[in-house]
Design an enzyme around this catalytic site. Structure first.
Site: not given
Length: 558
Positions: A72, A74, A95, A106, A274, A302, A383, A411
């Site tokens: 999200k 990205t 954020r 992460k 969130a 999220f 992908f 990405w």
């Protein structure tokens, strides 16, 4: 083929001096406070003194998260760079990452691949000190509360009814429940206590919803820290702590300006989770970004049932903001996981699993379009293992809802991979009409608002309050808080309050076990499931792989 890590890509970027980025955003140098060469805070006076009209606001949200990843942040950054590449004046509003997840699971939260905000290491670590200021203000209030009790307790605070916790910006389960004030009378009053992670502090929510210093002070003053022996609320104003707290926060309240890898101006400011709070960057940063760009791209944390719901029902309601378009991000891999496919089998084509999992995406899309009345596009992060048949299946199903699907390769390609998505977003903003509405109105009871969220947004059968939560709802209504919006704290892994219910479950009941008021933030918090406000570190935390060399170069940060 060896891929570079996110931090390696970020460290190869030749960043522009932040004054150049500010100039690109048409920010006069009198508003710029530099934090080194590549970061700056922008004086909120800019908002009062500019006559520029706000640009379009684009919200990026996502399907329900899975271990397969959705991308999200990205996508948000890549979309912004894509908009810049097709000639739009654009800004980003994101954020700030919390140190807890950075060192926990992460290992970084500034985008990924060739769609990142930089300087990535600074943003993921101490940045400009905002979270430290929030933690200091939170803990000052806690210290003044306990000092008031120690110095005679003139307000008659019942130590068994203290609701204000200390905080630290780290995943530290050891601090969830503590007993403090030990060691005799001179060392305080013994009592049960606990810590929240800084992003769960009500001060973080206040910080992100405040529109000015004066609004910040009013909100801080309304914080309820405890109740008296006769059950009356005690506030920060009662403890005369408001001014000192605001003094700690005055510089932090100024939005932070950085840049994407492609030099797009980015405001990174505030960071409530969130799943336990409202999950959006600060209102001041969003407004500032909108004044400086024809298009502003922002995200909410999220899945859309959490971040987007709270962005729309809480942040937009309080600030008067309204998105012109919404992007729902998903991946074929994640949807197959929602269909029950094991993570190690995601590389193989499986239309049956995709068919079982796609209702998750469709429910989120339907909510944005039909519950909230907003123009919407689905962005699929492609992908190499995704097949044309799988992509065509998603496109067909979304088209049945009247929503287009665009493939995103940000990405791997940065802004270039977001150009198609950018064009569809521009089309939505210019050609589709927004009929924005909230999922509930404020004049219902607390139970009715919870029922509306569960039925209309989550797709559940209804809500059940434990006897304790029912009693709390009655007391909060009696105290005059019944007309506030509701912030549901629940698992991010399911529409329901059970993380094992993947896809788009039906006929479930959400159980609210605890209700509390964040009077300063201006919303009620409904705690469900086993959600907690202080996470723990995993078995192998990211911190084990992070290091720094003699030249100050950081490695292992995702």
């Amino acid at each position: 083929m060896a891929y570079l890590s996110d931090i390696e890509i970020a460290q190869q970027c030749e960043m522009k001096p932040i004054v150049e980025i500010a100039k690109k955003a048409q920010i006069d140098e009198k508003y710029i406070e530099q934090y080194g060469r590549y970061k700056a805070k922008i004086d909120p006076a800019l908002l009062r003194e500019t006559d520029r009209k706000p640009g379009k606001l684009v919200l990026v949200t996502a399907i329900t998260p899975t271990p397969a990843g959705e991308g999200k942040t990205t996508t948000t950054i890549g979309l912004a760079d894509g908009l810049a590449r097709i000639g739009k004046r654009v800004t980003v509003a994101l954020r700030e990452p919390s140190l807890g997840p950075v060192f926990g699971v992460k290992g970084g939260a500034a985008g990924g691949g060739y769609a990142q905000v930089v300087p990535m290491e600074d943003i993921n670590l101490h940045f400009t000190g905002d979270f430290h200021a929030i933690g200091a203000a939170n803990n000052l209030l806690a210290a003044m509360l306990d000092n008031h009790i120690q110095q005679g307790n003139a307000l008659g605070i019942d130590v068994k009814k203290i609701v204000w916790k200390r905080c630290v910006d780290m995943n530290d389960r050891q601090l969830r429940f503590v007993v403090d004030g030990l060691g005799g009378r001179v060392n305080g009053t013994p009592r049960e206590d606990g810590f929240d992670i800084t992003v769960a502090s009500e001060i973080m929510a206040i910080f992100c919803l405040a529109s000015s210093i004066s609004d910040l002070k009013e909100r801080l003053g309304r914080i309820i820290v405890a109740y008296t022996y006769d059950d009356r609320p005690v506030t920060a104003d009662d403890l005369r702590a408001t001014g000192a707290m605001a003094a700690l926060l005055k510089d932090a309240l100024k939005p932070n300006l950085v840049q994407t890898l492609e030099g797009t101006p980015a405001f990174v400011h505030g960071g409530p989770f969130a799943n336990i709070a409202h999950g959006c960057n600060s209102v001041m940063a969003t407004r500032m970004a909108m004044r400086l760009g024809d298009y502003t791209v922002t995200e909410a944390g999220f899945g859309a049932d959490l971040g987007a719901e709270k962005f729309l029902d809480i942040k937009c309601r309080m600030s008067g903001l309204s998105p012109d378009a919404v992007v729902v991000v998903g991946t074929v891999r994640a949807l197959k996981m929602h269909g029950g496919l094991d993570k190690k089998n995601l590389a193989q084509e499986d239309l049956a699993a995709l068919e079982k999992g796609i209702p998750n995406l469709l429910r989120h899309v339907s909510n944005i379009k039909n519950v909230y009345g907003l123009p919407c596009v689905v962005a699929i992060n492609r992908f190499p293992t995704d097949t044309d048949a799988e992509i065509d299946f998603i496109i067909r199903k979304c088209r049945e809802l009247g929503v287009n699907t665009v493939l995103s390769t940000v990405w791997a390609e940065g802004g270039k991979g977001g150009e198609a998505l950018a064009r569809e977003v521009v089309r939505l903003c210019e050609e589709e009409e927004s009929h924005f509405r909230f999922s509930y109105e404020l004049d219902g009871t607390i139970e009715e608002k919870l029922e509306a969220i569960v039925k209309r947004v989550y797709g559940g059968a209804g809500v059940a309050l434990t006897p304790a939560a029912r009693q709390q709802a009655a007391r909060l209504t009696e105290l005059g808080f019944g007309n506030l919006p509701v912030c549901v704290a629940k698992t991010q892994y399911s529409f329901s309050d059970d993380p094992s219910l993947l896809g788009a479950p039906e006929n479930f009941t959400v159980t609210v076990r605890n209700l509390k008021v964040s009077a300063g933030a201006g919303f009620l918090v409904a705690l469900t499931g086993d959600i907690m406000t202080m996470p723990g570190l995993p078995k192998s935390p990211a911190a084990e792989r992070i290091d720094v060399d003699e030249n100050g170069k950081i490695t292992g940060l995702f």
